[in-house]
Design a protein around this motif. Structure first.
Motif, PDB file in Angstrom:
ATOM      1  N   LYS A 190       0.833  -1.206   0.000  1.00 35.97           N
ATOM      2  CA  LYS A 190       0.000   0.000   0.000  1.00 35.97           C
ATOM      3  C   LYS A 190       0.864   1.250   0.000  1.00 35.97           C
ATOM      4  N   GLU A 191       1.965   1.219   0.739  1.00 33.60           N
ATOM      5  CA  GLU A 191       2.877   2.358   0.747  1.00 33.60           C
ATOM      6  C   GLU A 191       3.489   2.561  -0.634  1.00 33.60           C
ATOM      7  N   LEU A 192       3.851   1.455  -1.286  1.00 28.86           N
ATOM      8  CA  LEU A 192       4.390   1.562  -2.647  1.00 28.86           C
ATOM      9  C   LEU A 192       3.340   2.098  -3.610  1.00 28.86           C
ATOM     10  N   ASP A 193       2.081   1.655  -3.448  1.00 30.61           N
ATOM     11  CA  ASP A 193       1.001   2.148  -4.312  1.00 30.61           C
ATOM     12  C   ASP A 193       0.823   3.651  -4.152  1.00 30.61           C
ATOM     13  N   LEU A 194       0.883   4.136  -2.910  1.00 33.58           N
ATOM     14  CA  LEU A 194       0.740   5.576  -2.670  1.00 33.58           C
ATOM     15  C   LEU A 194       1.936   6.339  -3.241  1.00 33.58           C
ATOM     16  N   ALA A 195       3.131   5.759  -3.116  1.00 33.69           N
ATOM     17  CA  ALA A 195       4.312   6.396  -3.701  1.00 33.69           C
ATOM     18  C   ALA A 195       4.175   6.467  -5.218  1.00 33.69           C
ATOM     19  N   ASP A 196       3.658   5.386  -5.831  1.00 31.41           N
ATOM     20  CA  ASP A 196       3.414   5.389  -7.279  1.00 31.41           C
ATOM     21  C   ASP A 196       2.390   6.449  -7.654  1.00 31.41           C
ATOM     22  N   ALA A 197       1.333   6.575  -6.842  1.00 34.77           N
ATOM     23  CA  ALA A 197       0.301   7.574  -7.112  1.00 34.77           C
ATOM     24  C   ALA A 197       0.883   8.977  -7.034  1.00 34.77           C
ATOM     25  N   LEU A 198       1.767   9.215  -6.061  1.00 35.70           N
ATOM     26  CA  LEU A 198       2.410  10.520  -5.937  1.00 35.70           C
ATOM     27  C   LEU A 198       3.304  10.795  -7.142  1.00 35.70           C
ATOM     28  N   MET A 199       4.041   9.793  -7.586  1.00 40.53           N
ATOM     29  CA  MET A 199       4.891   9.959  -8.760  1.00 40.53           C
ATOM     30  C   MET A 199       4.061  10.263  -9.999  1.00 40.53           C
ATOM     31  N   ASP A 200       2.930   9.546 -10.160  1.00 39.95           N
ATOM     32  CA  ASP A 200       2.061   9.777 -11.311  1.00 39.95           C
ATOM     33  C   ASP A 200       1.450  11.168 -11.269  1.00 39.95           C
ATOM     34  N   THR A 201       1.081  11.630 -10.055  1.00 35.88           N
ATOM     35  CA  THR A 201       0.464  12.948  -9.919  1.00 35.88           C
ATOM     36  C   THR A 201       1.452  14.056 -10.239  1.00 35.88           C
ATOM     37  N   LEU A 202       2.685  13.904  -9.735  1.00 33.04           N
ATOM     38  CA  LEU A 202       3.703  14.904 -10.054  1.00 33.04           C
ATOM     39  C   LEU A 202       4.021  14.882 -11.542  1.00 33.04           C
ATOM     40  N   GLY A 203       3.979  13.681 -12.122  1.00 38.83           N
ATOM     41  CA  GLY A 203       4.126  13.543 -13.569  1.00 38.83           C
ATOM     42  C   GLY A 203       5.469  14.029 -14.081  1.00 38.83           C
ATOM     43  N   GLU A 204       5.476  14.476 -15.334  1.00 39.03           N
ATOM     44  CA  GLU A 204       6.692  14.957 -15.968  1.00 39.03           C
ATOM     45  C   GLU A 204       6.719  16.478 -15.938  1.00 39.03           C
ATOM     46  N   VAL A 205       7.846  17.041 -16.315  1.00 39.96           N
ATOM     47  CA  VAL A 205       7.988  18.493 -16.335  1.00 39.96           C
ATOM     48  C   VAL A 205       8.861  18.872 -17.524  1.00 39.96           C
ATOM     49  N   ASP A 206       8.539  20.009 -18.116  1.00 37.44           N
ATOM     50  CA  ASP A 206       9.378  20.554 -19.173  1.00 37.44           C
ATOM     51  C   ASP A 206      10.510  21.310 -18.490  1.00 37.44           C
ATOM     52  N   LEU A 207      11.738  20.832 -18.654  1.00 38.95           N
ATOM     53  CA  LEU A 207      12.867  21.443 -17.963  1.00 38.95           C
ATOM     54  C   LEU A 207      13.040  22.918 -18.320  1.00 38.95           C
ATOM     55  N   GLU A 208      12.502  23.323 -19.469  1.00 39.49           N
ATOM     56  CA  GLU A 208      12.586  24.735 -19.858  1.00 39.49           C
ATOM     57  C   GLU A 208      11.781  25.625 -18.915  1.00 39.49           C
ATOM     58  N   ASP A 209      10.793  25.021 -18.235  1.00 38.16           N
ATOM     59  CA  ASP A 209       9.951  25.801 -17.308  1.00 38.16           C
ATOM     60  C   ASP A 209      10.608  26.007 -15.946  1.00 38.16           C
ATOM     61  N   LEU A 210      11.687  25.297 -15.672  1.00 38.67           N
ATOM     62  CA  LEU A 210      12.357  25.427 -14.382  1.00 38.67           C
ATOM     63  C   LEU A 210      13.362  26.567 -14.423  1.00 38.67           C
ATOM     64  N   HIS A 211      13.488  27.309 -13.322  1.00 33.23           N
ATOM     65  CA  HIS A 211      14.421  28.432 -13.268  1.00 33.23           C
ATOM     66  C   HIS A 211      14.986  28.568 -11.860  1.00 33.23           C
ATOM     67  N   ASP A 212      16.033  29.362 -11.760  1.00 35.89           N
ATOM     68  CA  ASP A 212      16.747  29.537 -10.499  1.00 35.89           C
ATOM     69  C   ASP A 212      16.025  30.577  -9.650  1.00 35.89           C
ATOM     70  N   GLU A 213      15.187  30.130  -8.721  1.00 36.81           N
ATOM     71  CA  GLU A 213      14.439  31.051  -7.876  1.00 36.81           C
ATOM     72  C   GLU A 213      15.344  31.716  -6.841  1.00 36.81           C
ATOM     73  N   TYR A 214      16.387  31.031  -6.446  1.00 37.42           N
ATOM     74  CA  TYR A 214      17.316  31.617  -5.480  1.00 37.42           C
ATOM     75  C   TYR A 214      17.982  32.858  -6.079  1.00 37.42           C
ATOM     76  N   ARG A 215      18.426  32.745  -7.331  1.00 36.66           N
ATOM     77  CA  ARG A 215      19.083  33.888  -7.971  1.00 36.66           C
ATOM     78  C   ARG A 215      18.118  35.059  -8.108  1.00 36.66           C
ATOM     79  N   GLU A 216      16.843  34.771  -8.475  1.00 39.92           N
ATOM     80  CA  GLU A 216      15.854  35.832  -8.611  1.00 39.92           C
ATOM     81  C   GLU A 216      15.596  36.529  -7.274  1.00 39.92           C
ATOM     82  N   ALA A 217      15.509  35.728  -6.201  1.00 34.74           N
ATOM     83  CA  ALA A 217      15.285  36.312  -4.873  1.00 34.74           C
ATOM     84  C   ALA A 217      16.483  37.149  -4.448  1.00 34.74           C
ATOM     85  N   LEU A 218      17.686  36.683  -4.780  1.00 28.64           N
ATOM     86  CA  LEU A 218      18.900  37.414  -4.431  1.00 28.64           C
ATOM     87  C   LEU A 218      18.961  38.746  -5.186  1.00 28.64           C
TER      88      LEU A 218
END
Length: 359
Positions: A190-218
């Motif tokens: 059941k724990e593995l099933d929930l971990a799988d569900a969390l992985m599926d929910t987070l899904g994939e991401v377009d790396l182009e959408d990621l940015h350095d938030e630390y640098r922006e805050a600085l």
């Protein structure tokens, strides 16, 4: 690539084929740099290069390389000396093998470079190697010398260019001993099933959408400081703590991930559905009590009718079965009587015949 300064010029050795190339950095750093200052007056703190023997500052043109021997003696090493290294890789990226990509451990990956063709004569062999790599679905393993030592590299195709990733030597990668937990832990399904569900929910991401938030805050802090404005407030740090219930943490993570994506949390939807059903059952008692009673009475009558009808049907079947049995018995009795009458008649006829013969 022509406007980017090359950091190394040489050739790719592909069997007997030589491809003139220029090595260009494929990555760049966008991190914000700080200077060291004197806190008392804000003055820059600089490092000056001073000759120990003459006790004076010297310029970059006067600085060269030297190797310190075990006894402290300095042996000067010039660029000309390095050019005479007895290595084929001193000015050549020597391809030694072609292997599947999954043979490369990501832990070995180091700096990345673009290999630019060195002029028009290199165009044909460069394109040949690029297309061969594409068709084989493999990467090339090579040796090359850079910044005073021989290195390992991996050549692959990115777009229309050949790139090279510097690789650490296998003995430079530490084994993960003592890193994994020593405690023996069992993870249930059941724990593995929930971990799988969390992985599926987070899904994939377009790396182009990621940015350095630390640098922006600085940058925001620096801009506010320079303008003499109020410094932005830091958000409340996330509350840490020991996870006592792993299942609850996983379920909460799945719900939060679904909410962040604007999805309807599956578990909450089920709970809401059950609540609606309970409310629907309870509502008639509060607002339409008479109707509910009448409905119950009608339901009881209907049930009673069905029960009576079922009983009648059963009784009818039983009566029919009894009638059939009685008819069968009557038939058997009549048959016996007929047989008896016939037997008696035969006996009487025999006696009469006997008498007549005697007379």
């Amino acid at each position: 690539m022509l406007h980017v300064r090359s950091i190394w010029n040489g050739a790719i050795s592909f069997g007997l084929v030589s491809i003139p190339i220029k090595l260009v950095n494929a990555t760049e750093s966008h991190s914000i740099s700080f200077r060291q200052i004197h806190l008392e007056d804000g003055g820059r703190v600089r490092y000056r290069k001073v000759c120990e023997l003459e006790d004076r500052e010297i310029s970059g043109a006067e600085i060269g390389k030297g190797y310190e021997d075990a006894d402290g003696t300095i042996i000067p090493i010039t660029d000309e000396d390095l050019a005479h290294l007895p290595l084929p890789t001193a000015k050549t990226i020597e391809i030694v093998a072609f292997v599947p990509t999954d043979r490369i451990d990501p832990l070995q990956m180091d700096a990345a470079y673009y290999l630019a063709a060195g002029g028009a004569p290199a165009a044909k062999p460069y394109t040949l190697l690029r297309e061969a790599l594409k068709r084989s679905n493999k990467v090339a393993i090579a040796k090359f010398a850079l910044r005073g030592r021989e290195r390992l590299g991996m050549l692959r195709v990115v777009g229309d260019a050949i790139t090279m990733h510097g690789l650490l030597w296998p003995d430079e990668v530490r084994a993960p001993e003592g890193v994994a937990p020593d405690t023996r832990v069992t993870v249930n399904e059941k724990e593995l099933d929930l971990a799988d569900a969390l992985m599926d929910t987070l899904g994939e991401v377009d790396l182009e959408d990621l940015h350095d938030e630390y640098r922006e805050a600085l940058e925001e802090v620096i801009a506010a400081k320079a303008a003499g404005e109020t410094m932005p407030e830091a958000p409340e740090p996330a509350r840490g703590g020991k996870v006592l219930d792993l299942m609850a943490a996983l379920e909460k993570s799945v719900r939060e991930a679904q909410e962040s994506r604007g999805e309807e949390p599956a578990e909450e939807a089920e709970v809401r559905h059950l609540r609606q059903r309970k409310t629907a059952r309870a509502a008639p008692k509060e607002t339409t009590g008479k109707k509910s009673t009448a409905a119950k009475s009608t339901a009881k009558k209907t049930t009673a009718r069905k029960s009576t009808a079922a009983k009648k049907t059963t009784a009818q079947k039983t009566t029919a079965q009894k009638s059939a049995a009685e008819k069968s018995t009557a038939k058997k009795t009549a048959a016996k009587k007929t047989t008896a009458k016939k037997t008696t008649a035969k006996k009487t006829a025999k006696k009469t015949a006997s008498r007549k013969r005697t007379a």
